[in-house]
Write an enzyme that holds these catalytic residues in place. Structure first.
Site, PDB file in Angstrom:
ATOM      1  N   HIS A 185      17.406  54.674 -19.461  1.00 31.27           N
ATOM      2  CA  HIS A 185      18.092  55.139 -18.258  1.00 31.27           C
ATOM      3  C   HIS A 185      17.097  55.378 -17.127  1.00 31.27           C
ATOM      4  CE1 HIS A 185      22.232  55.460 -19.469  1.00 31.27           C
ATOM      5  NE2 HIS A 185      21.947  56.215 -20.519  1.00 31.27           N
ATOM      6  N   CYS A 226      18.327  51.439 -14.400  1.00 33.55           N
ATOM      7  CA  CYS A 226      19.038  51.577 -13.134  1.00 33.55           C
ATOM      8  C   CYS A 226      18.103  52.143 -12.063  1.00 33.55           C
ATOM      9  CB  CYS A 226      20.238  52.506 -13.306  1.00 33.55           C
ATOM     10  SG  CYS A 226      21.488  51.910 -14.460  1.00 33.55           S
TER      11      CYS A 226
END
Length: 367
Positions: A164, A220
């Site tokens: 992440h 991301c």
């Protein structure tokens, strides 16, 4: 990694150098020894209240005793070395399916394509049996310190991260878009994220002349996660310009003479795909898969421009007729990245940033 001290009075953490590999370690409050997560050496700290005064002597002091088992880690002066981090956040609401596969695939690529020694690659995943190689914030920090420790001209360093990523508001004015990009360690909900400013200070700015660093970041909001000064803005036709992302404050975000290049999964305001559509066979991040596929298909001497174009084209065509004429591999990739759907493509564009501008269609890519 360590619980906070019970005292409500804040005391700044003490930093000591590992007696084995010299990596800076953060000593927990009240501790008198600490084990290095990288080389396993135990560093003992003398208690100043009980330690006897040193005896005068003309003889040189003996070197510190190292308690590291042999062969655990490569010497930090190897010609090639890498830190590979894959985090699945399993058993949490943030779980990702493909990140550990990404890490394993990247290790295979480095060993078989770019001739990295297996002993020169430090893996951080939840599958590691050594608790000091679980991708916690502290372990990731020490791994990044190790990556650049003692690097000299001719060294090639690689940092791969799959997990992440996020971003948070920046208040010191050193970000063009007003946000700091971050990586999320396994324990980020309790220990916090690793901010791009810290990553830059740890593995970019210390790089001396002749050292080459590549980061491959599949997360991301990862476009400028190394905070490098220049971003290659490329359109669909392959035409590009270098955007100047140097802070208005004048703070230097480049190296000490070395070369730093980052290939990331998407722009700062985009997200990167992870899928479990084919989890019985494989699951992976979109960017890592496309990066490895582009490398495997490329001819000797492929350039950064052709590599970036290939990755972008594969992602852009995903879901549009199975990716064109790529054959079985591209068809599998299409199913993998779209969850088996043939409708629409992915909304992410891999990015290239660097410490210096260069001709992306003339510079050969190598690790």
């Amino acid at each position: 990694m360590y619980p906070p001290p019970p005292s409500s009075i804040y005391a700044p953490p003490m930093l000591v150098n590992c007696s084995g590999c010299r990596t800076p370690l953060q000593l927990p409050s009240g501790a008198r020894s600490i084990r290095c997560a990288l080389c396993q050496a135990v560093t003992h700290i003398a208690d100043p209240r009980t330690a006897p005064p040193p005896q005068p002597s003309s003889a040189p002091s003996p070197p510190p005793q190292i308690h590291a088992p042999p062969g655990q880690l490569p010497h930090p002066h190897g010609r090639k070395r890498a830190v590979i981090c894959g985090i699945s956040y399993r058993f949490s609401r943030h779980e990702l399916k493909g990140c550990i596969n990404d890490a394993k695939c990247m290790r295979h690529l480095l060993i078989n394509k770019f001739k990295f020694s297996p002993d020169s690659i430090l893996m951080l995943t939840e599958e590691e049996t050594d608790p000091y190689r679980i991708p916690t914030k502290q372990n990731m920090r020490m791994a990044l310190y190790w990556l650049v420790q003692g690097c000299t001209a001719g060294d090639s360093l690689v940092f791969h991260y799959s997990g992440h990523g996020s971003r948070q508001r920046n208040y010191n004015g050193d970000e063009v878009d007003g946000y700091d990009e971050t990586l999320c360690p396994l324990d980020f909900e309790t220990q916090g994220m690793i901010v791009d400013d810290e990553i830059n200070a740890t593995i970019v700015r210390p790089l001396p002349h002749g050292v080459k660093l590549h980061s491959i970041i599949d997360a991301c909001h990862s476009g400028t996660v190394l905070d490098l000064p220049f971003l290659c803005r490329m359109n669909r036709a392959g035409q590009y310009v270098w955007e100047d992302h140097r802070p208005r404050s004048g703070l230097w975000k480049g190296t000490a003479g070395g070369e730093a290049i980052s290939i990331s999964g998407c722009d700062d305001d985009q997200t990167s795909a992870d899928t479990s559509a084919l989890s019985k066979i494989t699951s992976t991040g979109a960017m890592t898969f496309c990066f490895i596929q582009a490398i495997e298909r490329s001819a000797q001497g492929t350039t950064y421009g052709s590599l970036l174009n290939s990755m972008r084209t594969t992602i852009r065509n995903t879901g549009n007729d199975g990716g064109g004429s790529g054959g079985v591999v591209t068809t599998v990739l299409s199913m993998l990245l779209t969850g088996g759907s043939a409708i629409g493509g992915l909304r992410q564009e891999p990015q290239l940033t660097a410490c210096q501008t260069f001709d992306v269609y003339a510079k050969p890519f190598t690790l």
